[in-house]
Design a protein around this motif. Sequence first.
Motif, PDB file in Angstrom:
ATOM      1  N   LEU A   1     -43.925  53.421 -63.259  1.00  0.00           N
ATOM      2  CA  LEU A   1     -45.284  53.292 -62.727  1.00  0.00           C
ATOM      3  C   LEU A   1     -46.304  53.231 -63.859  1.00  0.00           C
ATOM      4  O   LEU A   1     -47.330  52.540 -63.752  1.00  0.00           O
ATOM      5  N   ASP A   2     -46.045  53.939 -64.944  1.00  0.00           N
ATOM      6  CA  ASP A   2     -46.942  53.908 -66.092  1.00  0.00           C
ATOM      7  C   ASP A   2     -46.611  52.750 -67.026  1.00  0.00           C
ATOM      8  O   ASP A   2     -47.513  52.091 -67.555  1.00  0.00           O
ATOM      9  N   ILE A   3     -45.306  52.477 -67.230  1.00  0.00           N
ATOM     10  CA  ILE A   3     -44.909  51.390 -68.133  1.00  0.00           C
ATOM     11  C   ILE A   3     -45.416  50.045 -67.619  1.00  0.00           C
ATOM     12  O   ILE A   3     -45.916  49.213 -68.385  1.00  0.00           O
ATOM     13  N   LEU A   4     -45.294  49.812 -66.300  1.00  0.00           N
ATOM     14  CA  LEU A   4     -45.663  48.524 -65.712  1.00  0.00           C
ATOM     15  C   LEU A   4     -47.042  48.545 -65.057  1.00  0.00           C
ATOM     16  O   LEU A   4     -47.365  47.677 -64.253  1.00  0.00           O
ATOM     17  N   HIS A   5     -47.857  49.529 -65.384  1.00  0.00           N
ATOM     18  CA  HIS A   5     -49.220  49.594 -64.855  1.00  0.00           C
ATOM     19  C   HIS A   5     -50.011  48.372 -65.328  1.00  0.00           C
ATOM     20  O   HIS A   5     -49.754  47.836 -66.418  1.00  0.00           O
ATOM     21  N   PRO A   6     -50.965  47.882 -64.527  1.00  0.00           N
ATOM     22  CA  PRO A   6     -51.752  46.709 -64.960  1.00  0.00           C
ATOM     23  C   PRO A   6     -52.383  46.852 -66.340  1.00  0.00           C
ATOM     24  O   PRO A   6     -52.584  45.849 -67.038  1.00  0.00           O
TER      25      PRO A   6
ATOM     26  N   ASP B   1     -46.890  43.839 -58.305  1.00  0.00           N
ATOM     27  CA  ASP B   1     -46.961  45.304 -58.257  1.00  0.00           C
ATOM     28  C   ASP B   1     -45.575  45.881 -58.034  1.00  0.00           C
ATOM     29  O   ASP B   1     -44.830  45.448 -57.146  1.00  0.00           O
ATOM     30  N   ILE B   2     -45.230  46.888 -58.839  1.00  0.00           N
ATOM     31  CA  ILE B   2     -43.928  47.531 -58.689  1.00  0.00           C
ATOM     32  C   ILE B   2     -43.896  48.412 -57.448  1.00  0.00           C
ATOM     33  O   ILE B   2     -42.824  48.781 -56.955  1.00  0.00           O
ATOM     34  N   ARG B   3     -45.070  48.755 -56.915  1.00  0.00           N
ATOM     35  CA  ARG B   3     -45.125  49.556 -55.684  1.00  0.00           C
ATOM     36  C   ARG B   3     -44.824  48.665 -54.490  1.00  0.00           C
ATOM     37  O   ARG B   3     -45.718  48.258 -53.741  1.00  0.00           O
ATOM     38  N   SER B   4     -43.565  48.337 -54.327  1.00  0.00           N
ATOM     39  CA  SER B   4     -43.142  47.439 -53.260  1.00  0.00           C
ATOM     40  C   SER B   4     -41.684  47.712 -52.945  1.00  0.00           C
ATOM     41  O   SER B   4     -40.989  48.430 -53.671  1.00  0.00           O
ATOM     42  N   MET B   5     -41.218  47.115 -51.863  1.00  0.00           N
ATOM     43  CA  MET B   5     -39.816  47.270 -51.494  1.00  0.00           C
ATOM     44  C   MET B   5     -38.898  46.677 -52.563  1.00  0.00           C
ATOM     45  O   MET B   5     -37.882  47.277 -52.934  1.00  0.00           O
ATOM     46  N   ALA B   6     -39.257  45.484 -53.075  1.00  0.00           N
ATOM     47  CA  ALA B   6     -38.432  44.849 -54.105  1.00  0.00           C
ATOM     48  C   ALA B   6     -38.370  45.711 -55.361  1.00  0.00           C
ATOM     49  O   ALA B   6     -37.306  45.871 -55.972  1.00  0.00           O
ATOM     50  N   GLY B   7     -39.524  46.265 -55.764  1.00  0.00           N
ATOM     51  CA  GLY B   7     -39.536  47.130 -56.945  1.00  0.00           C
ATOM     52  C   GLY B   7     -38.682  48.367 -56.751  1.00  0.00           C
ATOM     53  O   GLY B   7     -37.945  48.781 -57.661  1.00  0.00           O
TER      54      GLY B   7
ATOM     55  N   ILE C   1     -36.484  61.090 -52.498  1.00  0.00           N
ATOM     56  CA  ILE C   1     -37.793  61.251 -51.875  1.00  0.00           C
ATOM     57  C   ILE C   1     -38.907  60.871 -52.845  1.00  0.00           C
ATOM     58  O   ILE C   1     -39.876  60.218 -52.475  1.00  0.00           O
ATOM     59  N   GLY C   2     -38.749  61.231 -54.128  1.00  0.00           N
ATOM     60  CA  GLY C   2     -39.807  60.981 -55.095  1.00  0.00           C
ATOM     61  C   GLY C   2     -40.035  59.507 -55.363  1.00  0.00           C
ATOM     62  O   GLY C   2     -41.165  59.013 -55.288  1.00  0.00           O
ATOM     63  N   ALA C   3     -38.957  58.760 -55.689  1.00  0.00           N
ATOM     64  CA  ALA C   3     -39.108  57.345 -56.025  1.00  0.00           C
ATOM     65  C   ALA C   3     -39.675  56.561 -54.850  1.00  0.00           C
ATOM     66  O   ALA C   3     -40.587  55.737 -55.018  1.00  0.00           O
ATOM     67  N   SER C   4     -39.145  56.809 -53.651  1.00  0.00           N
ATOM     68  CA  SER C   4     -39.626  56.072 -52.477  1.00  0.00           C
ATOM     69  C   SER C   4     -41.096  56.359 -52.211  1.00  0.00           C
ATOM     70  O   SER C   4     -41.882  55.441 -51.928  1.00  0.00           O
TER      71      SER C   4
END
Length: 556
Positions: free
Chosen positions: A121-126, A150-156, A226-229
């Motif tokens: 989440l930090d490495i791939l932040h905009p 955005d990495i905040r997605s189902m694919a990510g 639980i955390g990653a999801s």
Amino acid sequence: MEFPHMTGLSPARPHRRRAGRGWLLGASAVALFVVLPIVALFVQAIQGSAGLWSHLAITVLPVALWDTVVLLAGVGLVTAVIGTGTAWLVTAYAFPGRRLLEWALLLPLAVPTYIVAYAYLDILHPIGPVQGAVRWLLGYEGPRQFRLPDIRSMAGCILLLGFVLYPYVYIPTRAMFLTQSANLIDASRMLGVSRRKVFWRVALPLARPAVAVGISLALMETLNDIGASEFLGIRTLTVSIYTSWVTRSDLPGASQIALSLLLIVALLVAAERWARRKQRYAAGAQRQHGFEPAKVSRPKGILLLIAGSLPILIGFAAPALYLAVEAVKRIQFAGLSPRFWGEAFNTISLASAATAMTLFFGLVVAYAVRLRPGTAAAWFYRFSTLGYAAPGTVVAIGVLIVVAMLDRFIDRTAIAWFGLSTGLLFMGSGAALLYAYAMRFLAISAGGIEAGLARIPLSLDHAARTLGQTTAGTLRHVHLPLSKTALTAAGLLIFVDCVKELPATLLLRPLNVETFATHLYGEAARGTYEEASVAALAIVVIGILPVILLSRIGRN
């Protein structure tokens, strides 16, 4: 005619039977220890109102169930491709760096899924390092002009979990490839089949059971996450259980969602066994030789090494390097937080106590099976391992129901008899969390110890009994010394799993008690990633220990 030594042995037989009954009774108590929270979960879910079920069916379950199914399908596919592909790569081909790659492919096991999500989440932040470097190379000035998906997605979420959990497929599949007879490979090559087609027509069909087992284990870990999801915005059933209990204080609703999740686990186990229902294998009578890797040219070997290193880079190296850099920055800027040592003490003490408790219970169950094979001990063994198939949130909800009832009973009894309130005796002391840890990881203890005891010949038991030892004495003087390796390995795996366990710790930890895992979760939920980098790095360092153990076992 009577012989003194014979008459001296005869009274011991009823005693040995009584001792065996004692171990059997202990195994039944351990099985009840595991089954009771699952039964309590069913009862609590059934007691929920019919209107609650309809509300969940309309508002919660459709989205959560769809996200869970899609996530499971995606993670299963990614782990199967990466795990099977890397296993074949290091087994079928000889190239520079292959030996190093064999054990390095285990390293993602050291990083829990929630830490990988936290790091990326930090490495791939905009405005993070990766997207900044891409924009600099392409000539863009800011995120408004260009940004990656955005990495905040189902694919990510699918990709991140897949690159962390693929070792569950890699380990059994590689073992299956190594044990396959080279005679079959040689015969197919003599018939003109290329090495690539050998993989699809011979090696992979023979390795299907190992691949199925590995995928099922990876999916179990996905359900436990639980955390990653939550960090990546995926509302799975596991996340819904947590929010129903913690956010809305809705225990019946959380129990009903947990019951739905438990049903999915049962379906996964049934599907895995159904897929292997017709698999039968037999070895030929002729002597077989091992599978020898084929030597490749140096350029091709370099390409294979790069391909095999990509899962390690994504699943371990990149997040571990990020954590190390951020931890150094944090320490240089503000020093080591005073909270760190308290969290380290809580983490290590809870994990150590749970490990000792779990090893003891596992020893009772495994030794009962050795003393009374083919009896009820086998069923008690199966029941005692049920907790490992259940996600941590399901285990935590079940334990919460049981322990809360026990706390209320003790409190009412103490008030009635002594006029004193005991309050949350077990919940407040951390006993409920130890209960959940032991229930969750008892399968590792019982399975590891049972495997270690199986390697000890029964003739040693008979010799010890002839010399007057009881069953407990035989265990103490014969079995424990000979199975100390199995005990140590099981204890190490349990300890590390307790350190990394997040869902049960979040739900059952006493008030004002923080561990490395809960501290990391809290900081990531607030977006203050740099604050938890030291705790995350500590979890990764501890997680490397079983990887070292697995690599040594793999070499042997």
